[in-house]
Design a protein around this motif. Structure first.
Motif, mmCIF file in Angstrom:
data_model
loop_
_atom_site.group_PDB
_atom_site.id
_atom_site.type_symbol
_atom_site.label_atom_id
_atom_site.label_comp_id
_atom_site.label_asym_id
_atom_site.label_seq_id
_atom_site.Cartn_x
_atom_site.Cartn_y
_atom_site.Cartn_z
ATOM 1 N N UNK A 78 -28.080 -0.416 -28.438
ATOM 2 C CA UNK A 78 -26.949 0.421 -28.846
ATOM 3 C C UNK A 78 -27.526 1.679 -29.477
ATOM 4 N N UNK A 79 -27.503 2.781 -28.718
ATOM 5 C CA UNK A 79 -28.060 4.020 -29.242
ATOM 6 C C UNK A 79 -27.115 4.719 -30.210
ATOM 7 N N UNK A 80 -25.850 4.313 -30.215
ATOM 8 C CA UNK A 80 -24.911 4.948 -31.129
ATOM 9 C C UNK A 80 -25.190 4.513 -32.570
ATOM 10 N N UNK A 81 -25.441 3.209 -32.771
ATOM 11 C CA UNK A 81 -25.751 2.753 -34.140
ATOM 12 C C UNK A 81 -27.234 2.411 -34.312
ATOM 13 N N UNK A 82 -28.061 2.755 -33.290
ATOM 14 C CA UNK A 82 -29.518 2.586 -33.351
ATOM 15 C C UNK A 82 -29.929 1.144 -33.673
ATOM 16 N N UNK A 83 -29.430 0.216 -32.877
ATOM 17 C CA UNK A 83 -29.799 -1.198 -33.053
ATOM 18 C C UNK A 83 -30.130 -1.823 -31.706
ATOM 19 N N UNK A 84 -30.891 -2.932 -31.787
ATOM 20 C CA UNK A 84 -31.133 -3.767 -30.625
ATOM 21 C C UNK A 84 -30.793 -5.198 -31.025
ATOM 22 N N UNK A 85 -29.980 -5.843 -30.201
ATOM 23 C CA UNK A 85 -29.470 -7.185 -30.466
ATOM 24 C C UNK A 85 -29.990 -8.064 -29.341
ATOM 25 N N UNK A 94 -41.942 -5.989 -26.251
ATOM 26 C CA UNK A 94 -42.535 -5.155 -27.304
ATOM 27 C C UNK A 94 -41.791 -3.830 -27.417
ATOM 28 N N UNK A 95 -41.786 -3.308 -28.633
ATOM 29 C CA UNK A 95 -41.096 -2.064 -28.965
ATOM 30 C C UNK A 95 -42.138 -1.051 -29.417
ATOM 31 N N UNK A 96 -42.080 0.142 -28.845
ATOM 32 C CA UNK A 96 -43.034 1.181 -29.217
ATOM 33 C C UNK A 96 -42.304 2.433 -29.684
ATOM 34 N N UNK A 97 -42.243 2.653 -30.998
ATOM 35 C CA UNK A 97 -41.708 3.926 -31.478
ATOM 36 C C UNK A 97 -42.558 5.082 -30.951
ATOM 37 N N UNK A 98 -41.951 6.223 -30.738
ATOM 38 C CA UNK A 98 -42.647 7.359 -30.142
ATOM 39 C C UNK A 98 -43.888 7.732 -30.965
ATOM 40 N N UNK A 150 -48.155 2.702 -32.159
ATOM 41 C CA UNK A 150 -48.594 1.565 -31.374
ATOM 42 C C UNK A 150 -47.446 0.588 -31.140
ATOM 43 N N UNK A 151 -47.437 -0.095 -30.010
ATOM 44 C CA UNK A 151 -46.364 -1.064 -29.738
ATOM 45 C C UNK A 151 -46.467 -2.286 -30.650
ATOM 46 N N UNK A 152 -45.310 -2.853 -30.957
ATOM 47 C CA UNK A 152 -45.253 -4.064 -31.783
ATOM 48 C C UNK A 152 -44.462 -5.126 -31.029
ATOM 49 N N UNK A 153 -44.913 -6.390 -31.154
ATOM 50 C CA UNK A 153 -44.193 -7.490 -30.520
ATOM 51 C C UNK A 153 -42.851 -7.695 -31.197
ATOM 52 N N UNK A 154 -41.831 -7.946 -30.390
ATOM 53 C CA UNK A 154 -40.510 -8.265 -30.945
ATOM 54 C C UNK A 154 -40.461 -9.747 -31.274
ATOM 55 N N UNK A 155 -40.458 -10.056 -32.537
ATOM 56 C CA UNK A 155 -40.418 -11.436 -32.986
ATOM 57 C C UNK A 155 -38.993 -11.833 -33.327
ATOM 58 N N UNK A 156 -38.799 -13.155 -33.446
ATOM 59 C CA UNK A 156 -37.486 -13.662 -33.832
ATOM 60 C C UNK A 156 -36.583 -13.872 -32.637
ATOM 61 N N UNK A 186 -30.869 -8.972 -34.775
ATOM 62 C CA UNK A 186 -30.557 -7.551 -34.722
ATOM 63 C C UNK A 186 -31.660 -6.781 -35.444
ATOM 64 N N UNK A 187 -32.217 -5.763 -34.772
ATOM 65 C CA UNK A 187 -33.264 -4.930 -35.364
ATOM 66 C C UNK A 187 -32.910 -3.469 -35.185
ATOM 67 N N UNK A 188 -33.398 -2.621 -36.085
ATOM 68 C CA UNK A 188 -33.143 -1.182 -35.929
ATOM 69 C C UNK A 188 -33.993 -0.585 -34.816
ATOM 70 N N UNK A 189 -33.459 0.446 -34.163
ATOM 71 C CA UNK A 189 -34.196 1.180 -33.142
ATOM 72 C C UNK A 189 -34.673 2.509 -33.715
ATOM 73 N N UNK A 190 -35.887 2.937 -33.344
ATOM 74 C CA UNK A 190 -36.320 4.277 -33.765
ATOM 75 C C UNK A 190 -35.506 5.342 -33.036
#
Length: 545
Positions: A416-423, A433-437, A440-446, A464-468
């Motif tokens: 969801x780019x409107x509220x900057x989250x990933x569910x 894995x998630x890589x902020x611009x 370095x990439x980080x594994x998505x845990x949980x 639910x985690x925040x998106x960069x």
């Protein structure tokens, strides 16, 4: 199923466990699941591989130096071949029978104690009557529709050409000398015990690839003759493939003798006649085996082609764009029909759903489950966009309809780019894995849970985690991470080494801005593997914003 040695040094039998999801490698390297003696240098370190696709076993030669032969035919390297009951697999110096049992119930143990002479039969001129028999039999033998018909024709020709009274075609079934009776001339024989006894020493002598003949001049043979009432005997190996130690395979024996009171003496040059008949039989049997393999391969290719075409219909296009979101997904099947799937669904309002799944097993069965799972999951997410509801529903759908050994690992998320989250929910998958611009990439845990289809009442938990503000999300299947390549170890030996997550992260970081990152990832894996034919289905989905 079993690999039962029927020729070569004593080994096995080897049990083939169809419940295991990993391949069974055959070779001299200690990492091989089917380990052959290190001293046999005609066996490569990683010689061949056996895979079970849910319905049948398949054999693949791993580019071995001496080759792998099935029913006398050398199979192409890195191209799998379905195996059938009774197939003869030659990995020099062994010949293995692919069998549903370690010991056949319809086999017989030949009698021992008959002195024999193994000899190279010299060339000799056959009499006109013997030549006539060979010429008359030639067309029928090469036109035989199956092995039983061929065996019956051989027996008829052998009796006519040698003048002996008893003949049989015997198939070796293990390394202990037991044989299966393919056909015999005794009238009314309906079971193993109805057939005449056969000499173990005569068969053992013929297992060297040469004609074995009863040596009637031996001083201690009288007792054997009295017990079995035999006056003359010949055993001719029927060899398919190249008549060499590396490629020739003894598929059967033509066994002829005279027994009983008043049995006639064999005709002159009976041994030479049987040599010619045996070579003719080897060519005819090799042709039957070759046609059988070609039909089997053609049916497999047709089946896989139809299934692969169906799968391509339901996968999304490789590249899509939704406002500020760019998505690229690619799935490459391994040796069989793909069991991987991915999906990218526009939910509107700056939201997209991304799924990636991997079905256990190979072949058409895995492809059908993959198609059903993807379709059901797509419909749920399209309807309400709720990750937890969708995964719970598809888990129940799959669990109630599949056997215990079938399940699906999956990663399902909504960005969801409107509220900057990933569910998201990770159902036994683990490769996201998630890589902020610029970082370095980080594994998505949980969000971890059981694979889909294991427990019908399992309670999943979404995270639910925040998106960069900008970055990349990468989800891959284990076909990328677990792809092996042959590398040199610290001790100088060759070992198999997985591509692994650190290499995946390094390849992601090395892909420059604006490049086709998914293509770069696959190129890195192919370079590591040393071949474009990956061992397993491989799928990658990249989302950029």
């Amino acid at each position: 199923m079993y690999l039962v040695s029927v020729a070569g040094p004593p080994v096995g039998p080897f049990v083939l466990d169809s419940t295991k999801t990993t391949a069974l490698r055959i070779g001299r390297n200690e990492q091989c699941e089917i380990l052959l003696p290190v001293r046999e240098d005609r066996v490569s370190r990683f010689h061949a591989r056996l895979d079970f696709d849910g319905s049948r076993w398949r054999l693949t030669d791993l580019n071995s130096r001496w080759g792998t032969h099935v029913n006398g035919c050398r199979i192409n390297a890195n191209q799998d071949l379905p195996l059938g009951e009774g197939d003869l697999v030659r990995i020099s110096p062994w010949t293995f029978s692919f069998s549903a049992a370690a010991a056949r119930q319809d086999s017989v143990q030949p009698d021992d104690g008959m002195p024999t002479l193994v000899r190279n039969v010299p060339d000799a001129r056959l009499v006109d009557e013997q030549l006539d028999v060979l010429l008359e039999s030639m067309a029928a033998i090469h036109g035989a529709a199956d092995e039983k018909s061929l065996a019956d024709l051989l027996i008829d020709a052998a009796l006519r050409g040698t003048g002996m009274t008893n003949a049989a075609v015997l198939r070796p079934v293990d390394n202990a000398g037991r044989v299966q009776i393919v056909a015999a001339n005794k009238p009314g024989a309906s079971a193993v015990e109805d057939h005449p006894r056969y000499s173990r020493s005569l068969l053992n002598a013929a297992s060297t690839g040469q004609v074995a003949e009863l040596q009637t001049g031996a001083g201690d043979i009288a007792q054997s003759i009295m017990m079995m009432n035999i006056s003359a005997a010949l055993c001719v190996p029927i060899i398919i493939g190249a008549r060499s130690e590396a490629g020739g395979t003894i598929a059967a024996y033509l066994y002829i003798d005279s027994r009983g009171s008043g049995s006639p003496r064999p005709r002159p040059n009976a041994a030479q006649f049987c040599v010619a008949l045996g070579r003719m039989a080897g060519l005819a049997l090799a042709n039957l085996k070759r046609m059988e393999i070609e039909i089997r391969q053609a049916m497999l290719e047709s089946e896989l082609s139809a299934a692969a075409t169906t799968q391509r219909w339901i996968l999304p296009v490789r590249s899509q764009r939704f406002e500020a979101i760019e998505c690229v997904g690619e799935s490459r099947p391994g040796r069989y029909v793909g069991g991987d799937f991915f999906d990218i669904i526009d939910l509107g309002d700056a939201r997209i759903a991304v799924t990636l799944g991997d079905v256990t097993g190979k072949g058409v069965g895995a492809g059908v489950l993959m198609t059903a799972t993807q379709g059901y999951l797509h419909a749920c997410l399209r309807e309400h966009g709720d990750v937890l509801r969708a995964v719970t529903a598809v888990n129940r759908f799959v669990a109630l309809r599949t056997p215990d050994e079938r399940f699906v690992t999956a990663w399902v998320g909504v960005l969801n780019l409107r509220d900057k989250t990933i569910h998201y929910i990770d159902a036994g998958h683990g490769y996201a894995m998630l890589q902020p611009h610029g970082e370095e990439p980080i594994d998505l845990r949980g969000g971890d849970g059981l694979p889909i289809g294991v427990d019908v009442d399992f309670s999943y938990r979404a995270v639910t985690r925040p998106l960069p503000d900008s970055g990349r999300l990468l989800i891959v299947s284990d076909g990328l991470v677990e792809q092996c390549g042959i590398v040199q170890s610290a001790t100088g030996g060759l070992v198999q080494d997985q591509f692994d997550l650190p290499r995946l992260q390094a390849a992601l970081m090395a892909s420059p801005e604006g490049a086709d990152t998914v293509a770069d990832l696959f190129a890195a894996v192919v370079n590591h593997a040393g071949t474009t034919q990956l061992a397993d289905d491989a799928t990658a989905v990249l989302v950029k914003w």
